[in-house]
Write a protein that holds these residues in place. Structure first.
Motif, PDB file in Angstrom:
ATOM      1  N   GLY A  41       0.794  -1.224   0.000  1.00 52.97           N
ATOM      2  CA  GLY A  41       0.000   0.000   0.000  1.00 52.97           C
ATOM      3  C   GLY A  41       0.826   1.274   0.000  1.00 52.97           C
ATOM      4  N   ILE A  42       2.062   1.202  -0.484  1.00 57.63           N
ATOM      5  CA  ILE A  42       2.907   2.399  -0.548  1.00 57.63           C
ATOM      6  C   ILE A  42       2.362   3.329  -1.629  1.00 57.63           C
ATOM      7  CG2 ILE A  42       5.234   3.267  -1.017  1.00 57.63           C
ATOM      8  CD1 ILE A  42       6.252   0.503  -0.042  1.00 57.63           C
ATOM      9  N   ASP A  43       2.081   4.566  -1.250  1.00 61.57           N
ATOM     10  CA  ASP A  43       1.448   5.473  -2.208  1.00 61.57           C
ATOM     11  C   ASP A  43       2.034   6.878  -2.111  1.00 61.57           C
ATOM     12  OD1 ASP A  43       0.426   6.388   0.178  1.00 61.57           O
ATOM     13  OD2 ASP A  43      -1.672   5.929  -0.278  1.00 61.57           O
ATOM     14  N   ASN A  44       1.400   7.800  -2.835  1.00 61.67           N
ATOM     15  CA  ASN A  44       1.804   9.205  -2.833  1.00 61.67           C
ATOM     16  C   ASN A  44       3.254   9.388  -3.287  1.00 61.67           C
ATOM     17  OD1 ASN A  44       1.009  11.924  -2.397  1.00 61.67           O
ATOM     18  ND2 ASN A  44       2.094  11.968  -0.445  1.00 61.67           N
ATOM     19  N   LEU A  45       3.703   8.501  -4.186  1.00 58.47           N
ATOM     20  CA  LEU A  45       5.087   8.539  -4.628  1.00 58.47           C
ATOM     21  C   LEU A  45       5.314   9.627  -5.664  1.00 58.47           C
ATOM     22  CD1 LEU A  45       5.689   4.713  -5.100  1.00 58.47           C
ATOM     23  CD2 LEU A  45       6.658   6.146  -3.291  1.00 58.47           C
ATOM     24  N   HIS A  46       6.522  10.175  -5.654  1.00 59.96           N
ATOM     25  CA  HIS A  46       7.023  10.993  -6.764  1.00 59.96           C
ATOM     26  C   HIS A  46       7.898  10.055  -7.572  1.00 59.96           C
ATOM     27  CE1 HIS A  46       8.783  14.803  -8.610  1.00 59.96           C
ATOM     28  NE2 HIS A  46       9.527  13.807  -9.099  1.00 59.96           N
ATOM     29  N   LEU A  47       7.399   9.589  -8.694  1.00 59.01           N
ATOM     30  CA  LEU A  47       8.097   8.601  -9.502  1.00 59.01           C
ATOM     31  C   LEU A  47       8.951   9.311 -10.545  1.00 59.01           C
ATOM     32  CD1 LEU A  47       8.239   5.475  -9.752  1.00 59.01           C
ATOM     33  CD2 LEU A  47       6.553   5.672 -11.597  1.00 59.01           C
ATOM     34  N   VAL A  48      10.258   9.056 -10.507  1.00 57.45           N
ATOM     35  CA  VAL A  48      11.192   9.630 -11.471  1.00 57.45           C
ATOM     36  C   VAL A  48      11.637   8.510 -12.401  1.00 57.45           C
ATOM     37  CG1 VAL A  48      13.378  10.834 -11.813  1.00 57.45           C
ATOM     38  CG2 VAL A  48      11.994  11.311  -9.777  1.00 57.45           C
ATOM     39  N   CYS A  49      11.275   8.590 -13.670  1.00 55.16           N
ATOM     40  CA  CYS A  49      11.633   7.564 -14.646  1.00 55.16           C
ATOM     41  C   CYS A  49      12.946   7.953 -15.312  1.00 55.16           C
ATOM     42  CB  CYS A  49      10.529   7.414 -15.684  1.00 55.16           C
ATOM     43  SG  CYS A  49       8.897   7.093 -14.962  1.00 55.16           S
ATOM     44  N   VAL A  50      13.866   7.013 -15.401  1.00 53.36           N
ATOM     45  CA  VAL A  50      15.212   7.322 -15.878  1.00 53.36           C
ATOM     46  C   VAL A  50      15.500   6.579 -17.179  1.00 53.36           C
ATOM     47  CG1 VAL A  50      17.661   7.350 -15.235  1.00 53.36           C
ATOM     48  CG2 VAL A  50      15.913   7.598 -13.454  1.00 53.36           C
ATOM     49  N   PRO A  51      15.204   7.233 -18.329  1.00 54.81           N
ATOM     50  CA  PRO A  51      14.459   8.499 -18.429  1.00 54.81           C
ATOM     51  C   PRO A  51      12.995   8.277 -18.802  1.00 54.81           C
ATOM     52  CG  PRO A  51      15.595   8.115 -20.483  1.00 54.81           C
ATOM     53  CD  PRO A  51      15.875   6.916 -19.618  1.00 54.81           C
ATOM     54  N   ILE A  52      12.622   7.002 -19.110  1.00 60.79           N
ATOM     55  CA  ILE A  52      11.226   6.663 -19.398  1.00 60.79           C
ATOM     56  C   ILE A  52      10.882   5.402 -18.623  1.00 60.79           C
ATOM     57  CG2 ILE A  52      11.428   7.671 -21.712  1.00 60.79           C
ATOM     58  CD1 ILE A  52      11.343   4.801 -22.839  1.00 60.79           C
ATOM     59  N   SER A  53       9.615   5.007 -18.671  1.00 61.21           N
ATOM     60  CA  SER A  53       9.205   3.759 -18.034  1.00 61.21           C
ATOM     61  C   SER A  53       8.084   3.138 -18.847  1.00 61.21           C
ATOM     62  CB  SER A  53       8.762   4.007 -16.580  1.00 61.21           C
ATOM     63  OG  SER A  53       8.485   2.777 -15.919  1.00 61.21           O
ATOM     64  N   GLY A  54       7.651   1.980 -18.413  1.00 58.94           N
ATOM     65  CA  GLY A  54       6.602   1.261 -19.127  1.00 58.94           C
ATOM     66  C   GLY A  54       5.676   0.551 -18.172  1.00 58.94           C
ATOM     67  N   LEU A  55       5.778  -0.767 -18.135  1.00 50.49           N
ATOM     68  CA  LEU A  55       4.850  -1.573 -17.334  1.00 50.49           C
ATOM     69  C   LEU A  55       4.922  -1.223 -15.857  1.00 50.49           C
ATOM     70  CD1 LEU A  55       2.795  -3.884 -17.219  1.00 50.49           C
ATOM     71  CD2 LEU A  55       4.725  -5.482 -17.053  1.00 50.49           C
ATOM     72  N   GLN A  56       6.111  -1.030 -15.331  1.00 50.86           N
ATOM     73  CA  GLN A  56       6.256  -0.716 -13.912  1.00 50.86           C
ATOM     74  C   GLN A  56       5.478   0.539 -13.534  1.00 50.86           C
ATOM     75  OE1 GLN A  56      10.193   0.478 -12.592  1.00 50.86           O
ATOM     76  NE2 GLN A  56       9.853  -0.432 -10.582  1.00 50.86           N
ATOM     77  N   ALA A  57       5.696   1.612 -14.274  1.00 46.43           N
ATOM     78  CA  ALA A  57       4.996   2.859 -13.975  1.00 46.43           C
ATOM     79  C   ALA A  57       3.497   2.702 -14.178  1.00 46.43           C
ATOM     80  CB  ALA A  57       5.531   3.981 -14.861  1.00 46.43           C
ATOM     81  N   ASP A  58       3.090   1.982 -15.224  1.00 48.94           N
ATOM     82  CA  ASP A  58       1.663   1.835 -15.493  1.00 48.94           C
ATOM     83  C   ASP A  58       0.966   1.073 -14.378  1.00 48.94           C
ATOM     84  OD1 ASP A  58       0.042   2.859 -17.696  1.00 48.94           O
ATOM     85  OD2 ASP A  58      -0.639   0.787 -17.933  1.00 48.94           O
ATOM     86  N   LEU A  59       1.611   0.045 -13.848  1.00 51.85           N
ATOM     87  CA  LEU A  59       1.045  -0.698 -12.719  1.00 51.85           C
ATOM     88  C   LEU A  59       0.924   0.188 -11.480  1.00 51.85           C
ATOM     89  CD1 LEU A  59       2.869  -4.135 -13.019  1.00 51.85           C
ATOM     90  CD2 LEU A  59       0.387  -3.803 -13.060  1.00 51.85           C
ATOM     91  N   LEU A  60       1.971   0.943 -11.187  1.00 55.26           N
ATOM     92  CA  LEU A  60       1.933   1.804 -10.004  1.00 55.26           C
ATOM     93  C   LEU A  60       0.883   2.897 -10.153  1.00 55.26           C
ATOM     94  CD1 LEU A  60       5.772   2.135  -9.320  1.00 55.26           C
ATOM     95  CD2 LEU A  60       4.085   0.978  -7.858  1.00 55.26           C
ATOM     96  N   ILE A  61       0.754   3.446 -11.352  1.00 52.76           N
ATOM     97  CA  ILE A  61      -0.274   4.461 -11.596  1.00 52.76           C
ATOM     98  C   ILE A  61      -1.660   3.856 -11.429  1.00 52.76           C
ATOM     99  CG2 ILE A  61      -1.325   5.915 -13.382  1.00 52.76           C
ATOM    100  CD1 ILE A  61       1.579   6.290 -14.473  1.00 52.76           C
ATOM    101  N   GLY A  62      -1.878   2.708 -12.047  1.00 52.28           N
ATOM    102  CA  GLY A  62      -3.184   2.057 -11.940  1.00 52.28           C
ATOM    103  C   GLY A  62      -3.546   1.687 -10.521  1.00 52.28           C
ATOM    104  N   ALA A  63      -2.544   1.355  -9.724  1.00 55.65           N
ATOM    105  CA  ALA A  63      -2.777   0.986  -8.325  1.00 55.65           C
ATOM    106  C   ALA A  63      -2.963   2.203  -7.427  1.00 55.65           C
ATOM    107  CB  ALA A  63      -1.612   0.137  -7.818  1.00 55.65           C
TER     108      ALA A  63
END
Length: 272
Positions: A41-63
């Motif tokens: 349940g870790i939330d409220n993250l500031h996600l920094v993609c170096v320099p882009i992302s894909g499935l990982q970011a999409d899962l975290l966003i959806g969650a």
């Protein structure tokens, strides 16, 4: 001394609200840790993609784990666009800090070198400057170089990635993916999942040491077999393109995403 901990203990070192740097899909993405983060349940993250992302970011966003996203792009590559990212942008579910690949690397380099900003070229005239007031256009203080853009240092609270192996001292083999070292140098803490821990010293020879992140920059590691799945891990296993395509199809709807996420979390537990 780098600590070796269980996956859940590693993830517990990421606190809600922190900034988290993650690498591009080809560089070793900690997908097992991502599943554990969602479970915790870790939330409220500031996600920094170096320099882009894909499935990982999409899962975290959806969650619902991402409050701010700093990236050059979110893409699932050949599988198409990232559905939860697209839906969240339209809904205004998080704050998007649009960037470019050179700007993100420049910000991390500034943090690595302990300076407040790094100058770059190539952005002047771009609409990005209208949405990034923290990027300043200044006259070059050197020669007759005209104007440059200065990008503030990016110092993540945590850098997180997956690698093939670590040795008993906590040195990590990162191969040619130097962006992983850049992330670790810039971040306050670095957490790494690995396929295995080996007995040999990865820094023993010049040839082996060239592709190793020293333990000095690593706070903790956890063993997570097939920890990048369904993404690829170099020299270990290819991407599971069928699984990524299945995600892309299911995640186009809220219900489909929730169904996929439930299955994904269950499968990751079985692997662990």
């Amino acid at each position: 001394m780098t600590e070796v901990v269980a996956l859940e203990a590693l993830v517990s070192r990421i606190a809600p609200g922190q900034s988290l740097a993650v690498p591009v899909d080809r560089s070793g993405v900690a997908m097992a840790a991502t599943a554990a983060m969602i479970e915790a349940g870790i939330d409220n993250l500031h996600l920094v993609c170096v320099p882009i992302s894909g499935l990982q970011a999409d899962l975290l966003i959806g969650a619902g784990a991402v409050a701010t996203l700093e990236t050059s792009a979110i893409s699932l590559g050949e599988a198409g666009g990232a559905p939860r990212f697209g839906a969240a942008v339209k809904a205004g579910s998080f704050r998007l800090r649009d960037a470019t690949c050179p700007a993100i690397h420049a910000g991390l380099l500034a943090a690595q070198h302990g300076v407040p900003f790094m100058p770059i070229a190539g952005i002047i005239g771009s609409d990005l400057l209208e949405v990034r007031p923290d990027w300043k256009v200044i006259d070059s203080p050197v020669g007759n170089s005209g104007k440059v853009v200065v990008v503030p240092a990016i110092k993540p609270d945590v850098a997180l990635f997956h690698a093939p192996e670590a040795d008993r001292d906590g040195n990590i083999r990162i191969g040619r993916f130097r962006e992983l070292a850049t992330m670790a140098y810039a971040a306050k803490r670095t957490l790494v999942t690995v396929e295995r821990i080996v007995d040999r010293n990865l820094l023993a020879t010049e040839d082996s040491a060239a592709g190793v992140l020293p333990s000095l920059y690593v706070d903790a590691i956890a063993v997570a077999e097939r920890g990048a799945w369904p993404l690829a891990l170099w020299d270990e296993y290819p991407a599971d393109e069928t699984e990524i395509a299945r995600y892309t199809a299911m995640a186009r709807s809220d219900d489909g995403f929730r169904a996929y996420l439930s299955t994904f979390l269950s499968r990751r537990k079985q692997v662990a």
